[in-house]
Design an enzyme around this catalytic site. Structure first.
Site, PDB file in Angstrom:
ATOM      1  N   GLY A  43      28.509 -16.501 -18.454  1.00 29.95           N
ATOM      2  CA  GLY A  43      27.387 -15.562 -18.524  1.00 29.95           C
ATOM      3  C   GLY A  43      27.272 -14.899 -19.890  1.00 29.95           C
TER       4      GLY A  43
ATOM      5  N   GLU B 243      25.647 -13.044  -6.651  1.00 27.40           N
ATOM      6  CA  GLU B 243      26.996 -12.478  -6.803  1.00 27.40           C
ATOM      7  C   GLU B 243      27.008 -10.958  -6.973  1.00 27.40           C
ATOM      8  OE1 GLU B 243      26.856 -15.671  -7.063  1.00 27.40           O
ATOM      9  OE2 GLU B 243      28.832 -16.301  -6.391  1.00 27.40           O
TER      10      GLU B 243
ATOM     11  N   TYR C 239      25.100  -9.127  -9.055  1.00 23.76           N
ATOM     12  CA  TYR C 239      24.731  -8.620 -10.382  1.00 23.76           C
ATOM     13  C   TYR C 239      23.328  -7.996 -10.339  1.00 23.76           C
ATOM     14  CZ  TYR C 239      28.920 -10.956 -12.134  1.00 23.76           C
ATOM     15  OH  TYR C 239      30.232 -11.321 -12.363  1.00 23.76           O
TER      16      TYR C 239
ATOM     17  N   ARG D  67      19.785 -18.751 -10.022  1.00 20.92           N
ATOM     18  CA  ARG D  67      20.899 -18.739  -9.056  1.00 20.92           C
ATOM     19  C   ARG D  67      20.623 -17.659  -8.029  1.00 20.92           C
ATOM     20  NH1 ARG D  67      27.217 -18.817 -10.306  1.00 20.92           N
ATOM     21  NH2 ARG D  67      27.950 -19.135  -8.192  1.00 20.92           N
TER      22      ARG D  67
ATOM     23  N   HIS E  13      30.477  -9.930  -5.426  1.00 17.61           N
ATOM     24  CA  HIS E  13      31.880  -9.745  -5.821  1.00 17.61           C
ATOM     25  C   HIS E  13      32.564  -8.682  -4.968  1.00 17.61           C
ATOM     26  CE1 HIS E  13      31.930 -12.605  -8.938  1.00 17.61           C
ATOM     27  NE2 HIS E  13      31.159 -11.955  -9.778  1.00 17.61           N
ATOM     28  N   GLU E  14      31.797  -7.730  -4.444  1.00 17.96           N
ATOM     29  CA  GLU E  14      32.430  -6.687  -3.644  1.00 17.96           C
ATOM     30  C   GLU E  14      32.586  -7.094  -2.173  1.00 17.96           C
ATOM     31  OE1 GLU E  14      28.935  -4.440  -4.834  1.00 17.96           O
ATOM     32  OE2 GLU E  14      28.951  -3.446  -2.893  1.00 17.96           O
TER      33      GLU E  14
ATOM     34  N   ARG F   1      34.025  -8.449   1.171  1.00 19.94           N
ATOM     35  CA  ARG F   1      35.414  -8.505   1.640  1.00 19.94           C
ATOM     36  C   ARG F   1      35.647  -9.785   2.454  1.00 19.94           C
ATOM     37  NH1 ARG F   1      38.688  -6.277  -1.570  1.00 19.94           N
ATOM     38  NH2 ARG F   1      37.039  -7.205  -2.798  1.00 19.94           N
TER      39      ARG F   1
ATOM     40  N   GLN G 264      44.750 -18.589 -10.479  1.00 21.02           N
ATOM     41  CA  GLN G 264      45.829 -17.950 -11.243  1.00 21.02           C
ATOM     42  C   GLN G 264      45.626 -17.951 -12.757  1.00 21.02           C
ATOM     43  OE1 GLN G 264      48.933 -19.672  -8.235  1.00 21.02           O
ATOM     44  NE2 GLN G 264      50.048 -18.605  -9.808  1.00 21.02           N
TER      45      GLN G 264
HETATM   46  P1  NAP Z   1      59.160 -11.780  -6.188  1.00 23.53           P
HETATM   47  O1  NAP Z   1      57.688 -11.757  -6.241  1.00 23.53           O
HETATM   48  O2  NAP Z   1      59.936 -11.319  -7.342  1.00 23.53           O
HETATM   49  O3  NAP Z   1      59.570 -10.939  -4.905  1.00 23.53           O
HETATM   50  C1  NAP Z   1      60.884 -10.721  -4.554  1.00 23.53           C
HETATM   51  C2  NAP Z   1      60.944  -9.659  -3.464  1.00 23.53           C
HETATM   52  O4  NAP Z   1      62.285  -9.444  -3.131  1.00 23.53           O
HETATM   53  C3  NAP Z   1      60.365  -8.362  -3.877  1.00 23.53           C
HETATM   54  O5  NAP Z   1      59.561  -7.885  -2.808  1.00 23.53           O
HETATM   55  C4  NAP Z   1      61.560  -7.464  -4.111  1.00 23.53           C
HETATM   56  O6  NAP Z   1      61.131  -6.191  -3.701  1.00 23.53           O
HETATM   57  C5  NAP Z   1      62.622  -8.080  -3.225  1.00 23.53           C
HETATM   58  N1  NAP Z   1      63.978  -8.017  -3.768  1.00 23.53           N
HETATM   59  C6  NAP Z   1      64.386  -8.315  -5.019  1.00 23.53           C
HETATM   60  N2  NAP Z   1      65.713  -8.182  -5.127  1.00 23.53           N
HETATM   61  C7  NAP Z   1      66.187  -7.812  -3.925  1.00 23.53           C
HETATM   62  C8  NAP Z   1      67.467  -7.516  -3.413  1.00 23.53           C
HETATM   63  N3  NAP Z   1      68.556  -7.612  -4.178  1.00 23.53           N
HETATM   64  N4  NAP Z   1      67.562  -7.158  -2.141  1.00 23.53           N
HETATM   65  C9  NAP Z   1      66.473  -7.058  -1.352  1.00 23.53           C
HETATM   66  N5  NAP Z   1      65.218  -7.321  -1.779  1.00 23.53           N
HETATM   67  C10 NAP Z   1      65.072  -7.704  -3.069  1.00 23.53           C
HETATM   68  O7  NAP Z   1      59.683 -13.227  -5.877  1.00 23.53           O
HETATM   69  P2  NAP Z   1      59.228 -14.302  -4.811  1.00 23.53           P
HETATM   70  O8  NAP Z   1      58.521 -13.695  -3.655  1.00 23.53           O
HETATM   71  O9  NAP Z   1      60.458 -15.084  -4.568  1.00 23.53           O
HETATM   72  O10 NAP Z   1      58.215 -15.163  -5.592  1.00 23.53           O
HETATM   73  C11 NAP Z   1      58.628 -15.900  -6.740  1.00 23.53           C
HETATM   74  C12 NAP Z   1      57.469 -16.103  -7.671  1.00 23.53           C
HETATM   75  O11 NAP Z   1      56.529 -16.974  -7.110  1.00 23.53           O
HETATM   76  C13 NAP Z   1      56.757 -14.804  -7.975  1.00 23.53           C
HETATM   77  O12 NAP Z   1      56.444 -14.733  -9.334  1.00 23.53           O
HETATM   78  C14 NAP Z   1      55.536 -14.899  -7.176  1.00 23.53           C
HETATM   79  O13 NAP Z   1      54.451 -14.195  -7.751  1.00 23.53           O
HETATM   80  C15 NAP Z   1      55.274 -16.390  -7.157  1.00 23.53           C
HETATM   81  N6  NAP Z   1      54.499 -16.716  -5.986  1.00 23.53           N
HETATM   82  C16 NAP Z   1      53.192 -16.487  -6.056  1.00 23.53           C
HETATM   83  C17 NAP Z   1      52.425 -16.739  -4.965  1.00 23.53           C
HETATM   84  C18 NAP Z   1      50.949 -16.515  -5.040  1.00 23.53           C
HETATM   85  O14 NAP Z   1      50.303 -16.424  -4.060  1.00 23.53           O
HETATM   86  N7  NAP Z   1      50.344 -16.413  -6.199  1.00 23.53           N
HETATM   87  C19 NAP Z   1      52.987 -17.200  -3.804  1.00 23.53           C
HETATM   88  C20 NAP Z   1      54.340 -17.420  -3.755  1.00 23.53           C
HETATM   89  C21 NAP Z   1      55.097 -17.162  -4.865  1.00 23.53           C
HETATM   90  P3  NAP Z   1      62.029  -4.891  -3.764  1.00 23.53           P
HETATM   91  O15 NAP Z   1      62.875  -5.060  -4.989  1.00 23.53           O
HETATM   92  O16 NAP Z   1      61.037  -3.778  -3.832  1.00 23.53           O
HETATM   93  O17 NAP Z   1      62.764  -4.901  -2.494  1.00 23.53           O
HETATM   94 FE1  SF4 Z   2      41.615 -22.041 -11.704  1.00 24.67          FE
HETATM   95 FE2  SF4 Z   2      43.745 -22.778 -10.268  1.00 24.67          FE
HETATM   96 FE3  SF4 Z   2      41.536 -24.289 -10.231  1.00 24.67          FE
HETATM   97 FE4  SF4 Z   2      42.988 -24.209 -12.395  1.00 24.67          FE
HETATM   98  S1  SF4 Z   2      43.646 -24.992 -10.420  1.00 24.67           S
HETATM   99  S2  SF4 Z   2      40.776 -24.006 -12.289  1.00 24.67           S
HETATM  100  S3  SF4 Z   2      43.729 -22.096 -12.384  1.00 24.67           S
HETATM  101  S4  SF4 Z   2      41.707 -22.215  -9.503  1.00 24.67           S
END
Ligand code: NAP
Ligand code: SF4
Length: 672
Positions: free
Chosen positions: A59, A165, A167, A215, A253-254, A256, A340
């Site tokens: 845009g 969307e 706008y 659009r 965009h808003e 839900r 992402q």
């Molecule tokens: P994470 O996002 O770092 O989460 C780990 C969780 O464990 C946190 O909630 C943390 O919260 C807890 N934690 C950490 N140390 C701990 C401990 N010693 N004892 C108890 N709790 C503890 O890691 P993840 O869930 O394993 O994910 C890994 C990566 O994959 C992340 O970067 C995540 O963003 C990515 N991922 C992304 C998606 C997505 O949808 N985009 C999906 C899956 C994974 P507290 O410390 O507050 O307890």
């Molecule tokens: Fe965007 Fe994920 Fe599609 Fe790549 S794979 S264009 S990051 S939605």
């Protein structure tokens, strides 16, 4: 033989012909605002070379107040025109056609000078807009027309007027945002006037032989949205006012309701576009969650539209059309709709790219050029980081051997694909498998690599991933009621009717969705629509059910915990976190922050919350407590004095995701 005959059929617009029925939908790249017009031109030229039928740019603001944020790109000066010329020249040199989108964000503009039909703040912006007076409205319309004329001067084949969307144009159309009592508000005829005037003036500014796409918001998905009769009335008036093509917009965009996230079923909204077919005589484009040529072909052959818009799939693979028309859909790098590296980046002020294709928007600086000094390269670990490193190194002419201790390629992607709503990961794993199979890479699965096996390689890349972090909660090993996310997502252990998930990061949320969802609604469009309260816009204004969301009951009772006192899920994806939070709320998942874990007993988990000890009764406790780098091989190599490159989770486990892993793998292999 013509593959995908409907998709590949040319579209005659009278004064010009599009080479096929694919529209590369508008996406904000962020390159324009950086002033790197060679990079902008390279980005679009690659998509034109790859066969896109018609490209629509991100845009462009018709004026300063209408830009999505202060400093948003537009066509304001002669220098701007010269910059855009670079883009149109490069696209034309590749045989493509390109239209410039004119986007006035209205109250969605992220700045204090934003304007709107009425001074009503949007729920997704901190800025209250200024209500336009009659002269202000005239200025906005004139600015659209000027932008269209300048686009023509810059060599564009057309413009797209962004009317959906939520706008500015959309804001005039509905009483949700237009409370005026002058000739621009009140009756639908009055609320529609702004849209019609914009189209008329743009048409008269550009003359007849110039593509003008409008659009239209086919389904607003907000309270007090347009009725279907109003949408059709507007479409007919837009046609009369001079539009060449009608494109589909889905949801404000808003809204839900998710409209493009990965959990939205493929082609979920094409039935809405289908209703418009026959109401107007200009071509109609459909949109949203179409990421495979077969899906696009079916949409067209079923008469849902004359043309298909795909935006993010062209980030993932600029050669989408060329590969489809060559009958090689399996070679198309699939957009998994994760947002992402594209929308999450856009909304964080970062340059857009793609999780699957780190070259997207980096075409001038990240190149996989053939090597002049081929090397033998060992890649250990066939998760996303290792797979991408191996593929890029192979593409450049290196001799690659890829090892993994598992029997299958894909690493953690194989767990992600088990999560309801993440079925697109199956396609990503398949694409990696196909790409590896058609490469010269030697694959050695089911192989535990020892340091001596790496002797003789010129370069060693370690992508050995992560291991789950052990939270060491007292009693954890004693009662057989504790499992890890790996046990659950790999189907090695099942959970009882009451489960506690410890850790509310991305994986904790994924596991909670997995445990509460018996059958993924993403695989059943009717169920998915019911789940989110989407109805036929003919029945309900804006396509929202008066009953609201009607989710299936949860498959089991789940409590999701974290120690931080912030709202669980706060750090999930910028544009998708709300969907995960809403999904778990619909499944009655109890989310608690600010807890500490005292001990695990046969009855469940004892926690302390607000200085009070309490028992959460549970049959199964699932550990999702983050991850640590798996570096044993790296450490052994280091001890033996051998050098290696460590990437992905093995490098840094914190905040690891497939985006970083793939990007790091690609960049390393591009540099060897
Ligand atoms: P994470 O996002 O770092 O989460 C780990 C969780 O464990 C946190 O909630 C943390 O919260 C807890 N934690 C950490 N140390 C701990 C401990 N010693 N004892 C108890 N709790 C503890 O890691 P993840 O869930 O394993 O994910 C890994 C990566 O994959 C992340 O970067 C995540 O963003 C990515 N991922 C992304 C998606 C997505 O949808 N985009 C999906 C899956 C994974 P507290 O410390 O507050 O307890
Ligand atoms: Fe965007 Fe994920 Fe599609 Fe790549 S794979 S264009 S990051 S939605």
């Amino acid at each position: 033989m013509t593959h995908y005959p409907h998709l590949m059929a040319p579209l005659d617009l009278g004064f010009t012909t599009l080479r096929n029925r694919t529209l590369m939908g508008s996406m904000h790249t962020g390159l324009e605002e950086r002033g790197d017009w060679d990079a902008v031109a390279a980005f679009y030229a690659a998509r034109a070379k790859g066969g896109a039928g018609l490209i629509v740019t991100g845009g462009m603001a018709p004026n300063v107040e209408g830009g999505v944020y202060p400093g948003a790109a537009g066509l304001f000066t002669d220098q701007d025109i010269a910059n855009h010329r670079k883009v149109t020249d490069r696209v034309h040199a590749e045989g493509g056609k390109i239209a410039m989108q004119i986007l006035n964000a209205g109250r969605y503009a992220y700045g204090p000078n934003c304007i709107a039909p009425s001074a009503i703040k949007s729920p997704i912006s901190p800025f209250k807009p200024t209500e336009l007076d009659a002269a202000g409205i005239e200025k906005q319309i004139a600015d659209y027309a000027t932008a269209a004329a300048r686009a023509k001067e810059a060599g564009y084949d057309g413009v797209e007027i962004m009317g959906s969307e939520g706008y500015l144009i959309n804001q005039f159309l509905v009483t949700h945002t237009n409370r005026r009592d002058d000739s621009w508000g009140g009756s639908y005829e009055n609320r529609m006037r702004f849209a019609i005037e914009v189209v008329k003036r743009c048409r008269s500014a550009v003359g007849s032989d110039f593509i003008l796409i409008y659009r239209i918001s086919m389904i607003d998905l907000i309270p007090n949205g347009s009725t279907w009769d109003e949408v059709v009335q507007l479409a007919k008036e837009v046609e009369k006012a001079g539009a060449t093509i009608l494109n589909t917009g889905i949801g404000w965009h808003e809204a839900r309701v998710p409209t493009i996230a990965t959990s939205v079923p493929r082609a979920a909204f094409t039935d809405v576009t289908k209703r418009m077919m026959g109401e107007v005589s200009i071509p109609v484009i459909t949109s949203n969650r179409i990421n495979h040529p077969q899906v696009a072909e079916e949409v067209l052959s079923e008469g849902c539209a004359d043309m298909v818009s795909m935006a993010r799939p062209f980030l993932a693979d600029p050669d989408f059309v060329a590969k489809a028309s060559a009958g090689k859909p399996q070679e198309i790098a699939p957009c998994i709709a994760c947002n992402q590296a594209c929308l999450d980046h856009t909304f964080s002020g970062k340059l857009t790219s793609c999780l699957v294709n780190p070259r997207a928007c980096h075409e001038t600086e990240l190149n996989y050029t053939p090597t002049e000094t081929p090397k033998s390269i060992a890649v250990v670990g066939a998760g996303p980081a290792g797979l991408m490193a191996a593929l890029v190194a192979d593409q450049r002419g290196h001799k690659v051997t890829l090892f993994d201790k598992s029997e299958e390629l894909g690493g953690q992607l194989n767990m992600a694909k088990q999560v309801p709503g993440k079925e697109e990961f199956f396609g990503l794993v398949d694409w990696f498998k196909t790409s590896i199979a058609s490469s010269d890479i030697t694959v050695r699965l089911d192989t535990e690599v020892t340091p001596d096996m790496l002797d003789g390689f010129d370069e060693v890349i370690l992508a050995t991933g992560v291991t789950p972090r052990d939270p060491e909660i007292p009693g954890q090993e004693d009662h057989g009621n504790v499992v890890t996310y790996i046990d659950v997502l790999r189907g090695m252990r099942t959970a009882g009717p009451r489960a506690v998930v410890i850790g509310a990061g991305g994986i904790g949320f994924d596991v909670a969705e997995y445990l509460t969802t018996a059958i993924s609604p993403t695989l059943n469009l009717t169920e998915w629509k019911e789940e989110w309260g989407i109805t036929d816009p003919v029945q309900d204004r804006g396509g929202l059910s008066p009953k609201g969301p009607q989710p299936e009951p949860p498959a089991r009772q789940v409590t999701l915990l974290q120690r931080k006192s912030e709202k669980p899920g706060k750090r999930l994806g910028k544009t998708t976190g709300w969907i995960h939070r809403a999904t778990l709320q619909m499944k009655a998942v109890k989310m608690m922050g600010g807890v500490s874990y005292d001990r695990i007993t046969p009855e469940g988990l004892w926690i302390t919350k607000d200085n009070e000890l309490q028992l959460i009764e549970a049959d199964t406790i699932v550990l999702c407590t983050g991850q640590l780098s798996e570096r044993s091989l790296a450490d052994a190599l280091e001890t033996a004095g051998k050098s290696c490159h460590v990437i992905g989770g093995a490098d840094v486990a914190a905040e690891l995701d497939a985006k970083r892993a793939i990007d790091q793998g690609a960049r390393l292999a591009a540099s060897l």
